[in-house]
Write an enzyme that holds these catalytic residues in place. Sequence first.
Site, PDB file in Angstrom:
ATOM      1  CG  ASP A   8      -3.629   1.883  -7.799  1.00 21.00           C
ATOM      2  OD1 ASP A   8      -4.561   1.264  -7.498  1.00 21.00           O
ATOM      3  OD2 ASP A   8      -3.424   2.304  -8.690  1.00 21.00           O
ATOM      4  CG  ASP A  10      -6.659  -1.383 -12.703  1.00 16.66           C
ATOM      5  OD1 ASP A  10      -6.663  -1.803 -13.915  1.00 16.66           O
ATOM      6  OD2 ASP A  10      -6.730  -1.915 -12.004  1.00 16.66           O
ATOM      7  CE  LYS A 148      -7.666   1.515  -4.172  1.00 14.43           C
ATOM      8  NZ  LYS A 148      -6.233   1.631  -5.111  1.00 14.43           N
ATOM      9  CG  ASP A 171      -3.526   5.544 -10.960  1.00 20.70           C
ATOM     10  OD1 ASP A 171      -3.831   4.693 -10.084  1.00 20.70           O
ATOM     11  OD2 ASP A 171      -4.141   5.435 -12.064  1.00 20.70           O
ATOM     12  CG  ASP A 175      -4.503   4.942  -5.426  1.00 25.91           C
ATOM     13  OD1 ASP A 175      -4.856   3.815  -5.175  1.00 25.91           O
ATOM     14  OD2 ASP A 175      -4.070   5.213  -6.816  1.00 25.91           O
TER      15      ASP A 175
HETATM   16  O1  LIG Z   1     -10.417  -1.373 -10.062  1.00 28.86           O
HETATM   17  C1  LIG Z   1     -10.300  -0.263 -10.582  1.00 28.86           C
HETATM   18  O2  LIG Z   1     -11.029   0.566 -11.087  1.00 28.86           O
HETATM   19  C2  LIG Z   1      -9.023   0.337 -10.465  1.00 28.86           C
HETATM   20  O3  LIG Z   1      -8.321  -0.572  -9.819  1.00 28.86           O
HETATM   21  P1  LIG Z   1      -6.949   0.207  -8.870  1.00 28.86           P
HETATM   22  O4  LIG Z   1      -7.343   0.422  -7.413  1.00 28.86           O
HETATM   23  O5  LIG Z   1      -5.965  -0.931  -8.954  1.00 28.86           O
HETATM   24  O6  LIG Z   1      -6.342   1.299  -9.608  1.00 28.86           O
HETATM   25 MG   LIG Z   2      -5.159   3.146 -10.037  1.00 30.88          MG
END
Ligand SMILES: O=C(O)COP(=O)(O)O
Ligand SMILES: [Mg+2]
EC number: 3.1.3.18
Length: 231
Positions: A8, A10, A148, A171, A175
């Site tokens: 992942d 962010d 996902k 996180d 996910d």
């Molecule tokens: O786009 C987002 O809100 C967060 O992205 P991520 O899936 O990489 O945590």
């Molecule tokens: Mg994330």
Amino acid sequence: MIKVILFDLDGTLTIDRNSYLLDLDALNSIRDLQSLGVKAFLVTGNSYPVSRGLATYLGMDGVVAENGCVVYAGEEHFLCKEIDHIIVKEFESKFGLKGSWQNKFRKYDFGFYPPQITPPMEEWALENGFSLKTSGYALHLSYNSQGKLIGVRKLLDLLKLDEKDVAAIGDSLTDIDMMKLAGVKVAVANGDDELKAIADLVTKGKSGEGVKEYIMSIVNALHGRNQRTCP
Ligand SMILES: O=C(O)COP(=O)(O)O
Ligand SMILES: [Mg+2]
């Protein structure tokens, strides 16, 4: 043996949740891992251009973007129904949200702030056939209810990989869908409780520190294996 790790972005490859700064030590550890033959993919809610651009410059092996709707691993695959931009604007104004700057580059999964889902939003989404998710960074609107998972399934098909050879690290709530097809599920220490509850392993460190910690454990195990097989 782990052949692929899904990362992942962010809150996982960053220095903390709610930061956009990438953790450089975590990225270096990913390079060490790749030099041992393990492939690394970004699996993120970000738009395809942002995700693919980052993956290219970070030396990743490919991406799953827009929360599962776009897959790139040598060639592009688009897996979801497009959302009309008029509906995106309607959703934004109806609930007083701010659209993500990336929305103009998105087709299937749109981001909004603040990242909280309210009961009236859920009601609207249900009536209109949409699915809502939150990553902690943004609220996401999509026709894709599997998140996902659909992108990861496509990626594993393309790579002809078995789930047991795949690890995933993340996180947030978004996910959980990515983890469904991963033999090893890893949550960073500062991740959402619901994700930690289904994880096989929760790191000691937060976000990028946790990533580095998990990767180093694999790198050390692989080095150990190689030493044992060398005369
Ligand atoms: O786009 C987002 O809100 C967060 O992205 P991520 O899936 O990489 O945590
Ligand atoms: Mg994330």
